[in-house]
Design a protein around this motif. Sequence first.
Motif, PDB file in Angstrom:
ATOM      1  N   VAL A 388       0.851  -1.190   0.000  1.00  0.00           N
ATOM      2  CA  VAL A 388       0.000   0.000   0.000  1.00  0.00           C
ATOM      3  C   VAL A 388       0.887   1.239   0.000  1.00  0.00           C
ATOM      4  CG1 VAL A 388      -1.805   1.278   1.213  1.00  0.00           C
ATOM      5  CG2 VAL A 388      -1.783  -1.237   1.272  1.00  0.00           C
ATOM      6  N   VAL A 389       0.617   2.146  -0.920  1.00  0.00           N
ATOM      7  CA  VAL A 389       1.324   3.422  -0.978  1.00  0.00           C
ATOM      8  C   VAL A 389       0.300   4.537  -0.843  1.00  0.00           C
ATOM      9  CG1 VAL A 389       2.844   4.930  -2.308  1.00  0.00           C
ATOM     10  CG2 VAL A 389       3.115   2.443  -2.460  1.00  0.00           C
ATOM     11  N   ILE A 390       0.534   5.426   0.101  1.00  0.00           N
ATOM     12  CA  ILE A 390      -0.347   6.573   0.353  1.00  0.00           C
ATOM     13  C   ILE A 390       0.443   7.830   0.050  1.00  0.00           C
ATOM     14  CG2 ILE A 390      -1.736   7.789   2.069  1.00  0.00           C
ATOM     15  CD1 ILE A 390      -1.655   5.069   3.686  1.00  0.00           C
ATOM     16  N   ARG A 391      -0.043   8.611  -0.870  1.00  0.00           N
ATOM     17  CA  ARG A 391       0.582   9.896  -1.199  1.00  0.00           C
ATOM     18  C   ARG A 391      -0.418  11.001  -0.929  1.00  0.00           C
ATOM     19  NH1 ARG A 391       2.500   6.446  -5.386  1.00  0.00           N
ATOM     20  NH2 ARG A 391       4.785   6.467  -5.575  1.00  0.00           N
ATOM     21  N   PHE A 392      -0.011  12.000  -0.163  1.00  0.00           N
ATOM     22  CA  PHE A 392      -0.906  13.125   0.095  1.00  0.00           C
ATOM     23  C   PHE A 392      -0.119  14.421   0.006  1.00  0.00           C
ATOM     24  CE2 PHE A 392       0.762  11.981   4.254  1.00  0.00           C
ATOM     25  CZ  PHE A 392       0.993  13.207   4.881  1.00  0.00           C
ATOM     26  N   ARG A 393      -0.844  15.496  -0.260  1.00  0.00           N
ATOM     27  CA  ARG A 393      -0.192  16.791  -0.402  1.00  0.00           C
ATOM     28  C   ARG A 393      -1.029  17.879   0.225  1.00  0.00           C
ATOM     29  NH1 ARG A 393       1.430  19.036  -6.218  1.00  0.00           N
ATOM     30  NH2 ARG A 393      -0.635  19.978  -6.186  1.00  0.00           N
ATOM     31  N   PRO A 394      -0.430  18.688   1.082  1.00  0.00           N
ATOM     32  CA  PRO A 394      -1.160  19.847   1.613  1.00  0.00           C
ATOM     33  C   PRO A 394      -1.245  20.940   0.555  1.00  0.00           C
ATOM     34  CG  PRO A 394       1.090  19.826   2.439  1.00  0.00           C
ATOM     35  CD  PRO A 394       0.922  18.562   1.636  1.00  0.00           C
TER      36      PRO A 394
END
Length: 501
Positions: A388-394
């Motif tokens: 599982v890869v989670i990428r997030f950006r503010p």
Amino acid sequence: MQHSNSEDATGGQLSRRQLVKYAGVGATLAAAGPFVGVEAAHADPDRQDQATAGAGRADDRIWRAGDHHIHSEYSGDFDTSTNPPTFHKGADAVYPIVTNAIMAKNFGLTWAMCTDHGGPTHSKVNLEQAYPDLLRSRRLVPEVLQFWGMEFDAPAMDHHTLMIPRHADEAKQLFELESRFAKRDPFPADPGRDTEAKMVEFLRVARNMPHKPLVIAHHTSRSATGLGVYGQDLPHEFRNGNDAAPDVYVGFEGAPGHQAGPLNGSARGGYGNHPTYGGYDQATARVGGLWDALLGEGRRWWITATSDSHVHWTRGGTDFWPGEYSKTYVLARQEYHDIMDGLRHGRIFVTTGDLISRLDVTASSQGHSAGSGETVTVSRRDRTDVDVVIRFRPPAGTNGNGDRPQVRRVDLIVGQVTGPSVDRDADTNPTTAVVARFGPRDWRQQGAQYVVRHTLRDVGVDSYLRVRGTSTDEAEPLADGLESPWSDLWFYSNPVFVRVR
């Protein structure tokens, strides 16, 4: 541009004070010139690094923020002393359709939907009065895709979004569905309209239309009197509707509107009987709750976040502007058809307070991968680990409150898919749990985004995974009181499914 607290217009753009002034007096033509909000100014970087999102995102789909539950002055009232009833604009919501579009654009939305209340003979009001205003608004604010539809008076249930695909006869299609099935449309009233069977009939008719609409439940548990003690909307009704039209009836609001209620001393979301949790409906916020029960049956059932905008809180209401606080992001091209396709198939994440502006969740195994709304298949004969890869950006700028919120934790939630429940009103999935929690020390920065990696070992049964994050230190979202909504921010992905064969 970055959002500013400045009251003065700079660079030909409109200040917050001017925007509220325009919205209040309805001088929307003057305000229809170009300006941008927080997210609109940062669309290009999304496009540039979209290719790194995984799961074959090589086309021009990017995350596009929108809102499918917005009211205009056509949420009015009806004088039933006359026959036919006389409609009066502005009794419940006050802003022109174009004002909402302008404010949606200012707060970074690229798509939006007018969803006005129904009433006796309202189908005719929609057709003859509101729809021409929508067409004008589309011309004045072309940067925002503006869908046609309504807040549907669902038989035997609370309100729902009824979103009509964009086509030449969209107004006639809505008129047909509203006049035939909305429970409040007949005059005199017809009790036969307000039955569970009529709701199922409506969905079956919608399913067989050449232009299939979308139906999404509003404020699911607003009438609930306790945790798991439901009101107008019962779990079996969601199951019956989804069974009747699985590609039309596709979800409910995870985060309802009216989030500004506490700023004027009211319950967050208007949930006066039993509260929201971190701004989210109990059906979504409770791990192993109703949403997980539906996902555990293998249902493709999605959540969204909306403003339910009627009157802005600065003018005594309980609402934020479209996009000011809540956003529903859809992975799509800037096309009506593809936005609806993304909503229909779960390419969605939701956030409040602009906690993030992008969220990609990818599950991979044996060379195959899937993102939100999709399914990855693994073979029992081979290694059944799932990466599982989670990428997030503010966001690059400040949010609508002038803050730069920080993600303090990200949770990975996993549940099993065990098939249809014998109990049609079941609202729990005991297999669902938070399997991993990640803090800032657990993610690494890649450019403007943050990346978390985790491996699910020996996934031997059909499952799903979903992600949530928060600006708080709460292990689970707490019941809401009168705290500022800006201090209690959460985001949620929609699920990725894992099929074991």
